[in-house]
Design a protein around this motif. Structure first.
Motif, PDB file in Angstrom:
ATOM      1  N   LEU A 201      25.128  41.376  21.091  1.00 36.55           N
ATOM      2  CA  LEU A 201      25.612  42.327  22.083  1.00 36.55           C
ATOM      3  C   LEU A 201      26.183  43.579  21.434  1.00 36.55           C
ATOM      4  O   LEU A 201      26.605  43.567  20.276  1.00 36.55           O
ATOM      5  N   LYS A 202      26.202  44.658  22.220  1.00 32.27           N
ATOM      6  CA  LYS A 202      26.760  45.919  21.736  1.00 32.27           C
ATOM      7  C   LYS A 202      28.250  45.770  21.481  1.00 32.27           C
ATOM      8  O   LYS A 202      28.911  44.909  22.050  1.00 32.27           O
ATOM      9  N   GLU A 203      28.780  46.642  20.627  1.00 29.54           N
ATOM     10  CA  GLU A 203      30.182  46.550  20.205  1.00 29.54           C
ATOM     11  C   GLU A 203      31.156  46.735  21.374  1.00 29.54           C
ATOM     12  O   GLU A 203      32.259  46.211  21.348  1.00 29.54           O
ATOM     13  N   ARG A 204      30.770  47.488  22.384  1.00 32.99           N
ATOM     14  CA  ARG A 204      31.682  47.806  23.485  1.00 32.99           C
ATOM     15  C   ARG A 204      31.912  46.638  24.430  1.00 32.99           C
ATOM     16  O   ARG A 204      32.865  46.643  25.192  1.00 32.99           O
ATOM     17  N   ILE A 205      31.060  45.627  24.403  1.00 32.51           N
ATOM     18  CA  ILE A 205      31.183  44.495  25.323  1.00 32.51           C
ATOM     19  C   ILE A 205      32.251  43.535  24.806  1.00 32.51           C
ATOM     20  O   ILE A 205      32.229  43.106  23.668  1.00 32.51           O
ATOM     21  N   ARG A 206      33.199  43.218  25.679  1.00 32.94           N
ATOM     22  CA  ARG A 206      34.288  42.316  25.321  1.00 32.94           C
ATOM     23  C   ARG A 206      34.152  40.952  25.989  1.00 32.94           C
ATOM     24  O   ARG A 206      34.548  39.940  25.419  1.00 32.94           O
ATOM     25  N   ILE A 207      33.642  40.913  27.239  1.00 31.79           N
ATOM     26  CA  ILE A 207      33.518  39.656  27.971  1.00 31.79           C
ATOM     27  C   ILE A 207      32.110  39.576  28.550  1.00 31.79           C
ATOM     28  O   ILE A 207      31.602  40.542  29.120  1.00 31.79           O
ATOM     29  N   PHE A 208      31.480  38.422  28.407  1.00 33.94           N
ATOM     30  CA  PHE A 208      30.138  38.166  28.915  1.00 33.94           C
ATOM     31  C   PHE A 208      30.238  36.952  29.826  1.00 33.94           C
ATOM     32  O   PHE A 208      30.539  35.851  29.364  1.00 33.94           O
ATOM     33  N   SER A 209      30.052  37.140  31.131  1.00 29.74           N
ATOM     34  CA  SER A 209      30.194  36.018  32.058  1.00 29.74           C
ATOM     35  C   SER A 209      28.877  35.756  32.775  1.00 29.74           C
ATOM     36  O   SER A 209      28.152  36.689  33.121  1.00 29.74           O
ATOM     37  N   VAL A 210      28.591  34.476  32.986  1.00 35.35           N
ATOM     38  CA  VAL A 210      27.391  34.037  33.696  1.00 35.35           C
ATOM     39  C   VAL A 210      27.846  33.223  34.896  1.00 35.35           C
ATOM     40  O   VAL A 210      28.612  32.274  34.760  1.00 35.35           O
ATOM     41  N   ASN A 211      27.373  33.603  36.080  1.00 34.35           N
ATOM     42  CA  ASN A 211      27.698  32.899  37.323  1.00 34.35           C
ATOM     43  C   ASN A 211      26.429  32.262  37.858  1.00 34.35           C
ATOM     44  O   ASN A 211      25.428  32.955  38.066  1.00 34.35           O
ATOM     45  N   TYR A 212      26.469  30.958  38.108  1.00 31.10           N
ATOM     46  CA  TYR A 212      25.299  30.239  38.612  1.00 31.10           C
ATOM     47  C   TYR A 212      25.741  28.942  39.260  1.00 31.10           C
ATOM     48  O   TYR A 212      26.900  28.526  39.141  1.00 31.10           O
ATOM     49  N   ASN A 213      24.814  28.313  39.982  1.00 33.60           N
ATOM     50  CA  ASN A 213      25.055  27.010  40.594  1.00 33.60           C
ATOM     51  C   ASN A 213      24.243  25.959  39.851  1.00 33.60           C
ATOM     52  O   ASN A 213      23.195  26.264  39.285  1.00 33.60           O
ATOM     53  N   ILE A 214      24.709  24.716  39.905  1.00 30.94           N
ATOM     54  CA  ILE A 214      23.965  23.656  39.219  1.00 30.94           C
ATOM     55  C   ILE A 214      22.849  23.104  40.093  1.00 30.94           C
ATOM     56  O   ILE A 214      22.030  22.329  39.619  1.00 30.94           O
ATOM     57  N   PHE A 215      22.793  23.487  41.377  1.00 29.86           N
ATOM     58  CA  PHE A 215      21.720  23.072  42.273  1.00 29.86           C
ATOM     59  C   PHE A 215      21.039  24.311  42.837  1.00 29.86           C
ATOM     60  O   PHE A 215      21.634  25.375  42.919  1.00 29.86           O
ATOM     61  N   GLY A 216      19.780  24.178  43.198  1.00 28.96           N
ATOM     62  CA  GLY A 216      19.041  25.279  43.807  1.00 28.96           C
ATOM     63  C   GLY A 216      17.928  25.772  42.914  1.00 28.96           C
ATOM     64  O   GLY A 216      18.087  25.871  41.689  1.00 28.96           O
ATOM     65  N   ASP A 217      16.788  26.061  43.538  1.00 33.21           N
ATOM     66  CA  ASP A 217      15.627  26.505  42.767  1.00 33.21           C
ATOM     67  C   ASP A 217      15.803  27.898  42.185  1.00 33.21           C
ATOM     68  O   ASP A 217      15.332  28.186  41.097  1.00 33.21           O
ATOM     69  N   HIS A 218      16.463  28.805  42.925  1.00 32.32           N
ATOM     70  CA  HIS A 218      16.603  30.163  42.410  1.00 32.32           C
ATOM     71  C   HIS A 218      17.673  30.270  41.312  1.00 32.32           C
ATOM     72  O   HIS A 218      17.838  31.317  40.713  1.00 32.32           O
ATOM     73  N   HIS A 219      18.369  29.180  41.023  1.00 33.23           N
ATOM     74  CA  HIS A 219      19.331  29.144  39.921  1.00 33.23           C
ATOM     75  C   HIS A 219      18.751  28.456  38.687  1.00 33.23           C
ATOM     76  O   HIS A 219      19.437  28.350  37.671  1.00 33.23           O
ATOM     77  N   HIS A 220      17.514  27.998  38.762  1.00 28.46           N
ATOM     78  CA  HIS A 220      16.918  27.230  37.665  1.00 28.46           C
ATOM     79  C   HIS A 220      16.860  28.042  36.359  1.00 28.46           C
ATOM     80  O   HIS A 220      17.201  27.534  35.284  1.00 28.46           O
ATOM     81  N   GLY A 221      16.440  29.297  36.426  1.00 26.42           N
ATOM     82  CA  GLY A 221      16.365  30.140  35.228  1.00 26.42           C
ATOM     83  C   GLY A 221      17.732  30.381  34.612  1.00 26.42           C
ATOM     84  O   GLY A 221      17.885  30.399  33.387  1.00 26.42           O
ATOM     85  N   ALA A 222      18.752  30.556  35.450  1.00 29.68           N
ATOM     86  CA  ALA A 222      20.114  30.771  34.947  1.00 29.68           C
ATOM     87  C   ALA A 222      20.633  29.512  34.252  1.00 29.68           C
ATOM     88  O   ALA A 222      21.265  29.597  33.195  1.00 29.68           O
ATOM     89  N   ARG A 223      20.347  28.338  34.841  1.00 31.74           N
ATOM     90  CA  ARG A 223      20.770  27.081  34.210  1.00 31.74           C
ATOM     91  C   ARG A 223      20.100  26.905  32.852  1.00 31.74           C
ATOM     92  O   ARG A 223      20.759  26.546  31.870  1.00 31.74           O
ATOM     93  N   ASP A 224      18.803  27.162  32.799  1.00 29.09           N
ATOM     94  CA  ASP A 224      18.092  27.041  31.526  1.00 29.09           C
ATOM     95  C   ASP A 224      18.580  28.063  30.516  1.00 29.09           C
ATOM     96  O   ASP A 224      18.700  27.765  29.323  1.00 29.09           O
ATOM     97  N   PHE A 225      18.878  29.284  30.967  1.00 28.83           N
ATOM     98  CA  PHE A 225      19.392  30.315  30.061  1.00 28.83           C
ATOM     99  C   PHE A 225      20.716  29.872  29.443  1.00 28.83           C
ATOM    100  O   PHE A 225      20.920  29.986  28.235  1.00 28.83           O
ATOM    101  N   VAL A 226      21.609  29.345  30.269  1.00 33.37           N
ATOM    102  CA  VAL A 226      22.905  28.887  29.771  1.00 33.37           C
ATOM    103  C   VAL A 226      22.722  27.721  28.803  1.00 33.37           C
ATOM    104  O   VAL A 226      23.365  27.656  27.755  1.00 33.37           O
ATOM    105  N   PHE A 227      21.810  26.821  29.130  1.00 35.18           N
ATOM    106  CA  PHE A 227      21.594  25.641  28.297  1.00 35.18           C
ATOM    107  C   PHE A 227      21.015  26.014  26.932  1.00 35.18           C
ATOM    108  O   PHE A 227      21.469  25.501  25.898  1.00 35.18           O
TER     109      PHE A 227
END
Length: 167
Positions: free
Chosen positions: A24-50
């Motif tokens: 990440l760029k130097e200016r970024i201090r916090i990186f947050s990911v918001n997702y649900n553990i259920f639901g098809d449209h959250h599947h990519g976010a779950r895999d990204f976090v994993f």
């Protein structure tokens, strides 16, 4: 080995962590990911976090990485900058590769920046460096060091042949 147990133990190897491309760029201090553990449209976010979040944490030790589960109807990533600004990235119904590629383009350092940083890190004009491509070929050229044994023989008390024979 206990660290090789569980789901996808490859994620805990140094080789896997060092292979991450998301710096990440130097200016970024916090990186947050918001997702649900259920639901098809959250599947990519779950895999990204994993798969990619351990690499992000390893490659960016100065950045706080947070995950929020089951708090949002649609998945997103929010980056907080040091000057108080925020960037919201929608990752709804995207695969982990699409999210990875988008983050590479938007919030990560470019290849040119990484190359310049790497070159600055390997600075060759450090007086402590010696060897091929440096100012000094051998450490014996530095004042106060012992001369090379090929030029001036070492004292007998420093040679193993005589030191081990005395015992």
């Amino acid at each position: 080995m206990p660290f090789m147990k569980g789901r996808a133990p490859i994620r805990r190897t140094m080789q896997y962590l060092e292979a991450g491309k998301l710096i990440l760029k130097e200016r970024i201090r916090i990186f947050s990911v918001n997702y649900n553990i259920f639901g098809d449209h959250h599947h990519g976010a779950r895999d990204f976090v994993f798969w990619y979040l351990p690499q992000i944490q390893y490659k960016n030790p100065d950045v706080q990485v947070i995950t929020f589960k089951n708090l949002t109807p649609s998945p997103f990533i929010r980056c907080y900058y040091e000057n108080g600004e925020q960037m919201l990235i929608d990752i709804d119904s995207k695969s982990k590769e699409e999210v990875h590629d988008h983050l590479l383009r938007v919030v990560c350092k470019s290849e040119e920046e990484l190359g310049a940083e790497m070159q600055a890190k390997e600075k060759k004009d450090n007086p402590a460096n010696f060897g091929f491509g440096c100012d000094r070929h051998c450490i014996c050229e530095i004042p106060g060091q012992l001369p090379c044994p090929a030029v001036v023989p070492l004292p007998k008390h420093m040679r193993g042949k005589y030191k081990n024979a005395e015992d």
